[in-house]
Design a protein around this motif. Sequence first.
Motif, short mmCIF file in Angstrom:
data_model
loop_
_atom_site.label_atom_id
_atom_site.label_comp_id
_atom_site.label_asym_id
_atom_site.label_seq_id
_atom_site.Cartn_x
_atom_site.Cartn_y
_atom_site.Cartn_z
N ALA A 160 0.94 -1.57 0.41
CA ALA A 160 -0.19 0.01 0.02
C ALA A 160 0.79 1.56 -0.21
CB ALA A 160 -1.23 -0.10 1.37
N ASN A 161 2.01 1.24 -0.13
CA ASN A 161 3.04 2.17 0.24
C ASN A 161 4.03 2.42 -0.89
OD1 ASN A 161 2.14 3.95 2.84
ND2 ASN A 161 2.66 1.70 3.61
N ASP A 162 3.91 1.39 -2.48
CA ASP A 162 4.70 1.56 -3.35
C ASP A 162 6.19 1.12 -3.39
OD1 ASP A 162 2.96 3.12 -4.33
OD2 ASP A 162 3.34 5.12 -4.07
N VAL A 163 6.20 0.22 -2.18
CA VAL A 163 7.40 -0.87 -2.20
C VAL A 163 7.34 -2.04 -2.94
CG1 VAL A 163 8.37 -1.51 -0.50
CG2 VAL A 163 7.65 1.02 -0.23
N GLN A 164 7.90 -2.12 -3.41
CA GLN A 164 8.08 -4.18 -3.83
C GLN A 164 8.60 -4.77 -2.61
OE1 GLN A 164 8.13 -2.98 -8.34
NE2 GLN A 164 7.61 -4.87 -7.74
N CYS A 165 8.38 -5.98 -2.27
CA CYS A 165 9.25 -6.78 -1.42
C CYS A 165 9.62 -8.01 -2.40
CB CYS A 165 8.20 -6.87 -0.56
SG CYS A 165 8.40 -5.56 0.83
N ASP A 166 11.32 -8.60 -1.98
CA ASP A 166 11.44 -10.30 -2.08
C ASP A 166 11.52 -10.41 -0.60
OD1 ASP A 166 11.03 -9.96 -4.90
OD2 ASP A 166 13.53 -9.53 -5.02
#
Length: 272
Positions: free
Chosen positions: A88-94
Motif C-alpha cells: 500500500a506504500n509503493d514498495v516492492q518486496c522479495d
Amino acid sequence: MSSDKMLTRIGGLLRQAESTDNPHEGEAFMAAAQRLATASSIDLAVARAHAAGREKRATPTQRLITIGEPGKKGLRTYAQLFLVIAAANDVQCDIAQTSAVIYAYGFAGDIDVCEALYASLLIQMVRASDGYIKSGEYRSETTVRTQVEKRGRRRVATRVRRPVAGVTARLNFQLAYAARIGQRLADAKQEAEEQAVSVPESSAETALVLRDKQLELKDYYSENSQARGTWRGGRASAGHSSSARRAGDRAARTARLSNSPELSTARKQIPS
C-alpha cells in the motif's frame, strides 16, 4: 505566494518538462512554468538553478528488513504484515523462504513509512492476538485435520475433527489481521491519490508524477531483484479457525494506522 515557494514551483515544472519523453507533456509543463515566471517576474534560469540546489532528485533504493531469527515461531504472519503495508506504500518486496528477512525496493521515504507502520502495527497485532488467546474463545471451535494410520502395509488417510489448537487460532487471527490492515491501507492510498489528482490546476502534473514513480520503481526492481520461486508463508497450513479469523479482522478494523508516543520506539523484529 512567497518568492521562494514560487521559485520552487517553477523549478518543479521545469524539471517535469525536461524529464518527460512526451513532447506534448513537455510543452505543457514548459508553458506553465513560463506563465508563472512571467507573472512573477522570475527568470527561468534562476528558477532552474534554485530547484537544482534545493531538490536532489530521489531515486529508488533497496533495504534489508529483518523480521526475526530463522526458525522462530510467528515469522510468517509477521512478514505478511510487513508485505501488506509495503504493497500500500509503493514498495516492492522479495522475501526469504524462511520468512526471516525481506528485501524492500522503493523510495527511501516510502520504506521509512513502511517500517514505522510495521513497528506500530506489529505490537498492536501481538497484543490483540494475545488477548484473544487468553480469552479462550477459540476452544469452543473444532477444525478438520488429516490423520494418517498404518493398516498392514497401507497408509490410510482419514479426516477427523479436532479442537482448534492455540497455535492455529493465533495464526488465523494474525493472518486475518494483516489482510484487513492491507485493505484499510489500500483504501486510504486510493482515496489520497484520487484527492490529489482532483485538483484542477495540478491534476495532470500529479498524475504524471505518480505514473513516473511507478515506472521508475518497476524498472529498478526488475534490474535489482534476484528473487526465485514463490513464497507460501501467507497460508494458514496449520488449520482453519473461523472464530479466530473474525476476531483478527475485528481487531484490525480498530487498529491505529499512525504512530503514537508509546509506540515511537517499537520493536521491528519478532520477540525472542
